[in-house]
Design an enzyme around this catalytic site. Structure first.
Site, short mmCIF file in Angstrom:
data_model
loop_
_atom_site.label_atom_id
_atom_site.label_comp_id
_atom_site.label_asym_id
_atom_site.label_seq_id
_atom_site.Cartn_x
_atom_site.Cartn_y
_atom_site.Cartn_z
N ILE A 123 -1.81 -8.98 -18.06
CA ILE A 123 -2.05 -9.35 -16.66
C ILE A 123 -0.92 -8.85 -15.76
O ILE A 123 0.22 -9.33 -15.86
CB ILE A 123 -2.25 -10.88 -16.51
CG1 ILE A 123 -3.39 -11.34 -17.46
CG2 ILE A 123 -2.56 -11.26 -15.06
CD1 ILE A 123 -4.71 -10.57 -17.33
N GLU A 149 -8.95 -0.90 -15.44
CA GLU A 149 -10.11 -1.01 -14.50
C GLU A 149 -11.33 -0.33 -15.10
O GLU A 149 -12.08 0.35 -14.39
CB GLU A 149 -9.76 -0.39 -13.14
CG GLU A 149 -8.64 -1.09 -12.40
CD GLU A 149 -9.00 -2.47 -11.88
OE1 GLU A 149 -10.15 -2.66 -11.47
OE2 GLU A 149 -8.12 -3.35 -11.90
C1 LIG Z 1 -0.24 -1.92 -18.05
C2 LIG Z 1 -1.55 -2.65 -18.07
C3 LIG Z 1 -1.91 -3.46 -16.98
C4 LIG Z 1 -3.11 -4.14 -16.98
N1 LIG Z 1 -3.42 -4.99 -15.94
C5 LIG Z 1 -4.50 -5.82 -16.05
C6 LIG Z 1 -4.72 -6.87 -15.09
O1 LIG Z 1 -3.98 -7.01 -14.11
N2 LIG Z 1 -5.77 -7.70 -15.29
C7 LIG Z 1 -6.61 -7.59 -16.35
O2 LIG Z 1 -7.52 -8.40 -16.48
N3 LIG Z 1 -6.44 -6.59 -17.27
C8 LIG Z 1 -5.40 -5.72 -17.16
N4 LIG Z 1 -5.19 -4.73 -18.10
C9 LIG Z 1 -6.13 -4.61 -19.22
C10 LIG Z 1 -6.96 -3.33 -19.15
O3 LIG Z 1 -7.90 -3.42 -18.12
C11 LIG Z 1 -7.57 -3.16 -20.57
O4 LIG Z 1 -6.51 -2.71 -21.40
C12 LIG Z 1 -8.74 -2.20 -20.58
O5 LIG Z 1 -9.85 -2.77 -19.96
C13 LIG Z 1 -9.14 -1.81 -22.00
O6 LIG Z 1 -9.30 -2.91 -22.83
P1 LIG Z 1 -8.56 -2.93 -24.27
O7 LIG Z 1 -7.13 -2.58 -24.04
O8 LIG Z 1 -8.87 -4.21 -24.95
O9 LIG Z 1 -9.21 -1.71 -25.06
P2 LIG Z 1 -10.58 -1.73 -25.91
O10 LIG Z 1 -11.68 -2.28 -25.07
O11 LIG Z 1 -10.33 -2.36 -27.21
O12 LIG Z 1 -10.83 -0.17 -26.09
C14 LIG Z 1 -10.19 0.61 -27.10
C15 LIG Z 1 -10.82 2.02 -27.04
O13 LIG Z 1 -12.23 1.93 -27.35
C16 LIG Z 1 -13.01 2.50 -26.31
N5 LIG Z 1 -14.23 1.73 -26.13
C17 LIG Z 1 -14.36 0.38 -26.04
N6 LIG Z 1 -15.64 0.04 -25.85
C18 LIG Z 1 -16.35 1.19 -25.80
C19 LIG Z 1 -17.73 1.53 -25.58
N7 LIG Z 1 -18.63 0.57 -25.37
N8 LIG Z 1 -18.08 2.83 -25.58
C20 LIG Z 1 -17.15 3.81 -25.78
N9 LIG Z 1 -15.83 3.56 -25.96
C21 LIG Z 1 -15.44 2.28 -25.97
C22 LIG Z 1 -12.12 2.42 -25.06
O14 LIG Z 1 -12.49 3.40 -24.09
C23 LIG Z 1 -10.74 2.68 -25.66
O15 LIG Z 1 -10.54 4.06 -25.79
C24 LIG Z 1 -4.01 -4.00 -18.08
C25 LIG Z 1 -3.65 -3.18 -19.17
C26 LIG Z 1 -2.43 -2.53 -19.17
C27 LIG Z 1 -2.06 -1.70 -20.38
#
Ligand SMILES: Cc1cc2nc3c(=O)[nH]c(=O)nc-3n(C[C@H](O)[C@H](O)[C@H](O)COP(=O)(O)OP(=O)(O)OC[C@H]3O[C@@H](n4cnc5c(N)ncnc54)[C@H](O)[C@@H]3O)c2cc1C
Length: 391
Positions: free
Chosen positions: A163, A371
């Site tokens: 977050i 995002e």
């Molecule tokens: C520095 C930083 C700041 C952030 N700030 C915020 C914030 O302020 N608020 C907040 O709520 N979140 C925040 N996030 C979270 C960010 O939005 C998530 O990291 C992002 O949505 C990806 O989720 P995940 O990391 O769980 O990856 P996962 O969903 O586990 O994805 C892993 C990989 O699998 C791929 N993948 C997953 N599902 C599919 C699909 N259906 N089809 C094809 N490929 C897929 C993804 O593209 C990715 O390459 C932040 C993250 C970081 C690192």
């Protein structure tokens, strides 16, 4: 005038808005940028920059006048994000997160909620948007944070991770599932969580590749009691609010990443004009001119589309979700390539910390991930072309 300056001159801003953007550009150049390298090195939260932004009253940009803000257009907001991020991506993100978190309150809050909560943000309070959980990233419907109604209160139990501003925020737009609704999608609800609520804790912050001065926290809610008056719209309204808020934060991510890309491009141009090898400037090699041509063209197309989407939002377009996804995805990919090429054009120096392009390449990577990852955006865009079965 260069093509990029011509594009800037054409941004649809009122006279007042242009003055605001000019003063933000001056602040970014004179205060924010000189601090950027130090904050990247130390990883400390950029308080000096945030305080300078607040001295300018800049949080007022996204809060309507009736609640203590200045209520400028979405186009003006994006232009400010781009200027700040061009100077320091961490500061740009910290400031833009206020908008990402609080815009849904502006759009969906009741008059009472807005009167009570928005002036805090307009006065410089920090906002956060809390969606992601350890097991719920790309698929937000997998979130486990639970909202249980209890008289005039809601009990919040759960955890959020990654977050932005999570350890410093005054107000959080917090998503969770309503305990009385069974369907995972229909249960998603959203409330405004206030700093100082007992049961809240920060479990830790991330040590990151880029955006090192922005805080990225894991936060926990242990039987936190929130007034029911802080629930937005009603139980189960969260998913619609989530999509509406993402549609507006994605162009903001594009403005952020294009600010970083613009800085990288300008620095690369400056470098190849002064660096000499074989008795001539690096820019006098056609191979380098071709690289600059591709970088400038991609950047110009993305910037032009940024202002196009901004104009749609300002005109009240009912649906701009696909445009928003296209813009975020393409701008993030283009910025990644431009920052990488800017490092390449600096040769070995580009790989060293004293040269800003090194930081810009690290800073921009996350824009392909947050995002909605770029894979998810390709999926969202692609499926709009699937014809309905039986149609
Ligand atoms: C520095 C930083 C700041 C952030 N700030 C915020 C914030 O302020 N608020 C907040 O709520 N979140 C925040 N996030 C979270 C960010 O939005 C998530 O990291 C992002 O949505 C990806 O989720 P995940 O990391 O769980 O990856 P996962 O969903 O586990 O994805 C892993 C990989 O699998 C791929 N993948 C997953 N599902 C599919 C699909 N259906 N089809 C094809 N490929 C897929 C993804 O593209 C990715 O390459 C932040 C993250 C970081 C690192």
């Amino acid at each position: 005038m260069s093509v990029l300056k011509r594009l800037d001159a054409g941004i649809a801003l009122s006279e007042t808005e242009r003055m605001v953007v000019d003063s933000v550009r001056a602040l970014a150049r004179d205060v924010i940028e000189p601090n950027a390298m130090r904050y990247d090195e130390t990883g400390e939260f950029p308080w000096d920059n945030i305080n300078a932004i607040n001295d300018l009253g800049l949080n007022g940009v996204f809060v309507p006048e009736a609640y203590g803000g200045a209520g400028l257009s979405y186009t003006a907001y994006l232009a400010c994000v781009r200027e700040i991020s061009r100077a320091c991506a961490s500061t740009g993100l910290t400031w833009a997160t206020n908008f990402h978190g609080m815009k849904p309150l502006v759009e969906f809050g009741t008059e009472e909620q807005k009167q009570r909560l928005l002036p805090r943000i307009a006065a410089g309070g920090i906002g956060a948007l809390a969606i992601t959980e350890p097991e719920a990233g790309s698929d937000a419907t997998g979130m486990k944070t639970r909202f249980t109604p209890d008289g005039d209160s809601i009990l919040v139990e759960g955890m959020k991770t990654f977050i932005s501003n999570g350890d410093v925020a005054d107000l959080y737009l917090l998503f969770g599932k309503w305990s009385e609704i069974e369907s995972p999608k229909d249960a998603i609800s959203v409330l405004v969580f206030e700093k100082g609520t007992p049961g809240f804790s920060v479990l830790g912050t991330e040590h990151k590749m880029g955006h090192r001065a922005s805080s990225t926290a894991t936060i926990a809610f242990d039987a936190c009691r929130v007034p029911r008056a802080n629930l937005l719209v009603g139980p189960g309204a969260g998913l619609g609010i989530l999509f509406a808020s993402l549609n507006k934060s994605r162009p903001s991510v594009a403005a952020h990443t294009l600010g970083i890309a613009r800085s990288a491009f300008e620095r690369a141009v400056g470098y190849v004009n002064q660096r000499r090898q074989n008795g001539r400037r690096i820019i006098d090699n056609q191979a380098i001119q071709f690289m600059l041509a591709d970088m400038a063209t991609e950047l110009s197309f993305c910037e032009a589309f940024l202002w196009r989407v901004a104009a749609m939002v300002d005109a009240g377009a009912p649906d701009f979700s696909t445009e928003s996804s296209m813009l975020k995805m393409k701008a993030a990919d283009v910025a990644m390539k431009i920052t990488e090429d800017a490092v390449q054009l600096h040769g070995g120096y580009g790989y060293c910390r004293e040269f800003v392009v090194e930081r810009l390449m690290r800073d921009t990577k996350i824009n392909q991930i947050w995002e909605g990852t770029n894979q998810i955006h390709r999926q969202l865009i692609g499926r709009t072309f699937a014809e309905k079965r039986g149609a």
